[in-house]
Design a protein around this motif. Structure first.
Motif, PDB file in Angstrom:
ATOM      1  N   TRP A  72      33.798  16.113   2.004  1.00 48.36           N
ATOM      2  CA  TRP A  72      34.042  17.360   1.490  1.00 48.36           C
ATOM      3  C   TRP A  72      32.421  18.084   1.157  1.00 48.36           C
ATOM      4  O   TRP A  72      32.547  19.466   1.441  1.00 48.36           O
ATOM      5  N   SER A  73      31.463  17.548   1.098  1.00 40.60           N
ATOM      6  CA  SER A  73      30.108  18.059   0.839  1.00 40.60           C
ATOM      7  C   SER A  73      29.839  18.422   2.300  1.00 40.60           C
ATOM      8  O   SER A  73      29.243  19.662   2.611  1.00 40.60           O
ATOM      9  N   LEU A  74      30.215  17.725   3.442  1.00 38.34           N
ATOM     10  CA  LEU A  74      29.827  18.047   4.823  1.00 38.34           C
ATOM     11  C   LEU A  74      30.726  19.340   5.187  1.00 38.34           C
ATOM     12  O   LEU A  74      30.144  20.227   6.050  1.00 38.34           O
ATOM     13  N   ALA A  75      31.701  19.399   4.661  1.00 39.84           N
ATOM     14  CA  ALA A  75      32.868  20.423   5.023  1.00 39.84           C
ATOM     15  C   ALA A  75      32.402  21.703   4.299  1.00 39.84           C
ATOM     16  O   ALA A  75      32.335  22.854   5.210  1.00 39.84           O
ATOM     17  N   VAL A  76      31.748  21.491   3.182  1.00 34.55           N
ATOM     18  CA  VAL A  76      31.338  22.842   2.408  1.00 34.55           C
ATOM     19  C   VAL A  76      30.121  23.323   3.140  1.00 34.55           C
ATOM     20  O   VAL A  76      29.873  24.689   3.610  1.00 34.55           O
ATOM     21  N   LEU A  77      29.083  22.508   3.425  1.00 30.95           N
ATOM     22  CA  LEU A  77      27.912  22.647   4.115  1.00 30.95           C
ATOM     23  C   LEU A  77      28.050  23.486   5.572  1.00 30.95           C
ATOM     24  O   LEU A  77      27.449  24.294   5.762  1.00 30.95           O
ATOM     25  N   THR A  78      28.924  22.765   6.113  1.00 25.39           N
ATOM     26  CA  THR A  78      29.312  23.018   7.535  1.00 25.39           C
ATOM     27  C   THR A  78      29.771  24.621   7.475  1.00 25.39           C
ATOM     28  O   THR A  78      29.399  25.358   8.300  1.00 25.39           O
ATOM     29  N   LEU A  79      30.695  24.849   6.518  1.00 26.57           N
ATOM     30  CA  LEU A  79      31.192  26.037   6.630  1.00 26.57           C
ATOM     31  C   LEU A  79      30.413  27.269   6.031  1.00 26.57           C
ATOM     32  O   LEU A  79      30.384  28.328   6.905  1.00 26.57           O
ATOM     33  N   VAL A  80      29.392  26.948   5.277  1.00 26.30           N
ATOM     34  CA  VAL A  80      28.385  27.816   4.750  1.00 26.30           C
ATOM     35  C   VAL A  80      27.379  28.216   5.991  1.00 26.30           C
ATOM     36  O   VAL A  80      27.082  29.190   6.342  1.00 26.30           O
ATOM     37  N   PHE A 120      23.912  27.781  14.866  1.00 25.56           N
ATOM     38  CA  PHE A 120      24.136  26.683  13.910  1.00 25.56           C
ATOM     39  C   PHE A 120      23.339  25.729  13.826  1.00 25.56           C
ATOM     40  O   PHE A 120      22.871  25.092  12.601  1.00 25.56           O
ATOM     41  N   ILE A 121      22.730  25.109  14.853  1.00 24.17           N
ATOM     42  CA  ILE A 121      21.640  24.180  14.597  1.00 24.17           C
ATOM     43  C   ILE A 121      20.359  24.692  13.942  1.00 24.17           C
ATOM     44  O   ILE A 121      19.811  23.983  13.235  1.00 24.17           O
ATOM     45  N   THR A 122      20.087  26.095  14.299  1.00 26.93           N
ATOM     46  CA  THR A 122      18.959  26.534  13.524  1.00 26.93           C
ATOM     47  C   THR A 122      19.321  26.727  12.169  1.00 26.93           C
ATOM     48  O   THR A 122      18.323  26.469  11.156  1.00 26.93           O
ATOM     49  N   MET A 123      20.522  26.855  11.527  1.00 28.23           N
ATOM     50  CA  MET A 123      20.616  27.006  10.292  1.00 28.23           C
ATOM     51  C   MET A 123      20.536  25.675   9.633  1.00 28.23           C
ATOM     52  O   MET A 123      19.791  25.335   8.640  1.00 28.23           O
ATOM     53  N   PHE A 124      20.752  24.457  10.491  1.00 33.28           N
ATOM     54  CA  PHE A 124      20.612  23.186   9.858  1.00 33.28           C
ATOM     55  C   PHE A 124      19.041  22.827   9.804  1.00 33.28           C
ATOM     56  O   PHE A 124      18.457  22.111   8.793  1.00 33.28           O
ATOM     57  N   GLU A 125      18.382  23.468  10.808  1.00 32.07           N
ATOM     58  CA  GLU A 125      16.970  23.357  10.888  1.00 32.07           C
ATOM     59  C   GLU A 125      16.340  23.971   9.664  1.00 32.07           C
ATOM     60  O   GLU A 125      15.553  23.355   9.110  1.00 32.07           O
ATOM     61  N   ILE A 126      16.604  25.184   9.212  1.00 30.89           N
ATOM     62  CA  ILE A 126      16.201  25.932   8.142  1.00 30.89           C
ATOM     63  C   ILE A 126      16.471  25.178   6.816  1.00 30.89           C
ATOM     64  O   ILE A 126      15.667  25.354   5.824  1.00 30.89           O
ATOM     65  N   HIS A 127      17.673  24.673   7.002  1.00 26.18           N
ATOM     66  CA  HIS A 127      18.084  23.927   5.668  1.00 26.18           C
ATOM     67  C   HIS A 127      17.358  22.847   5.398  1.00 26.18           C
ATOM     68  O   HIS A 127      17.116  22.289   4.328  1.00 26.18           O
ATOM     69  N   MET A 128      17.387  21.802   6.432  1.00 33.93           N
ATOM     70  CA  MET A 128      16.833  20.491   5.974  1.00 33.93           C
ATOM     71  C   MET A 128      15.519  19.883   6.976  1.00 33.93           C
ATOM     72  O   MET A 128      14.991  18.976   6.744  1.00 33.93           O
ATOM     73  N   ALA A 129      15.100  20.711   7.857  1.00 35.37           N
ATOM     74  CA  ALA A 129      13.733  20.607   8.627  1.00 35.37           C
ATOM     75  C   ALA A 129      12.887  21.728   8.375  1.00 35.37           C
ATOM     76  O   ALA A 129      12.386  22.097   7.314  1.00 35.37           O
ATOM     77  N   ASN A 130      12.125  21.890   9.306  1.00 34.73           N
ATOM     78  CA  ASN A 130      10.999  22.937   9.368  1.00 34.73           C
ATOM     79  C   ASN A 130      11.430  24.384   9.525  1.00 34.73           C
ATOM     80  O   ASN A 130      11.762  24.710  10.689  1.00 34.73           O
ATOM     81  N   TRP A 131      11.698  24.878   8.398  1.00 35.51           N
ATOM     82  CA  TRP A 131      12.530  26.279   8.502  1.00 35.51           C
ATOM     83  C   TRP A 131      11.347  27.403   8.784  1.00 35.51           C
ATOM     84  O   TRP A 131      11.545  28.549   8.813  1.00 35.51           O
TER      85      TRP A 131
END
Length: 307
Positions: A72-80, A120-131
């Motif tokens: 459910w954490s991944l589901a919420v994070l992916t939706l956002v 979509f990949i950029t959003m994960f990069e901003i969120h968890m990597a070099n933003w």
């Protein structure tokens, strides 16, 4: 334990296969080097260590209990991330398709936000990597306002949401550790082992002559040593009346061995428990009945003597 024996079987088979193939001159050397990776299987032998099994058991239990929370954490994070990715595509699309803007900047913006997958990949990069790079390209192309919005998203999502998810995982892990029977048994066993280790250290400190037993003089020497008294209090044992405590621990030979000290100290540890009080009441009740029977027998004997 029987399942872990398969580790030794795999190690032996891997060694036999490696030995047989090394003697084959026609075998490709690259394949032989890859087969040597099988030696790493020997490292799995450490799983047969009891302490490693206990730690691994706790880890697997907590991971298994956290699967629903993870989903459910991944589901919420992916939706956002999907929603924000689509928003950024719409924001950057006008700049990308406008041929009046520099081609290099348009290409750079397209690499980050040109398609849904890229965004979509950029959003994960901003969120968890070099933003910084994805945010910088928005500031330099679309505008500083949108760059500030991305930074705000990074702060809110990166700190607030992830900390909440992390706290949920910790709470789930603690709940498993508190309610699982196997983990509670392991915890209690570790506490008992730790307490016994401290008792052995105290016994060794009291045993001045090193003969493996404590005499009354050695035991009562704690009354003159404040450090030993504090040590005893830290182990939840009262040092107020050492003479009576020695009599409780002694089995009748006038000395206290290490085993007697461990067993007796565990019994007198802390305050009286409910079971101790219940046992005492039962013993008192039995003594009262015995005294009553003796009194009746004496009374009957006296009456017969008078007759």
């Amino acid at each position: 334990q029987e399942r872990l024996n398969w580790i030794d079987i795999v190690v032996v088979l891997a060694s036999i296969v490696q030995w047989a193939l090394e003697n084959n001159a026609s075998l490709n050397p690259t394949v032989l080097r890859l087969l040597r990776v099988g030696r790493l299987v020997r490292g799995l032998r450490f799983l047969k260590i009891n302490k490693v099994q206990q730690s691994l058991h706790i880890l697997l239990k907590c991971m298994g209990a956290s699967l629903s929370t993870l989903f459910w954490s991944l589901a919420v994070l992916t939706l956002v991330q999907c929603i924000l990715a689509m928003i950024l595509i719409q924001v950057t699309q006008g700049y990308v398709v406008n041929l009046n803007h520099p081609a290099e900047e348009r290409h750079a913006l397209y690499r980050y936000y040109g398609t849904f997958t890229r965004a979509f990949i950029t959003m994960f990069e901003i969120h968890m990597a070099n933003w910084a790079p994805p945010t910088r390209i928005i500031v330099e192309t679309v505008g500083e306002v949108y760059g500030a919005v991305v930074v705000l998203y990074r702060c809110v999502m990166g700190f607030a949401l992830m900390n909440v998810i992390g706290a949920v995982f910790v709470q789930q892990t603690m709940s498993v550790a508190q309610n699982d029977n196997d983990i509670m048994i392991l915890k209690m066993q570790k506490e008992v082992d730790s307490y016994n280790t401290k008792l052995r250290a105290l016994f060794k400190a009291l045993d001045k002559d090193g003969n493996g037993v404590l005499g009354r003089d050695e035991f009562e020497s704690m009354s003159k040593d404040n450090d030993l008294k504090l040590w005893m209090q830290a182990l939840d044992m009262s040092p107020d009346d050492l003479a009576e405590l020695f009599d409780l621990l002694d089995t009748g030979d006038g000395f206290i061995s290490a085993d007697e000290f461990l067993m007796g100290a565990t019994r007198v540890k802390g305050t009286a428990r409910n079971i101790d009080v219940a046992q005492l009441l039962v013993m008192v009740g039995r003594l009262e009945r015995m005294l009553g029977d003796i009194h009746k027998a004496e009374t009957s004997a006296g009456k017969l003597g008078q007759v």
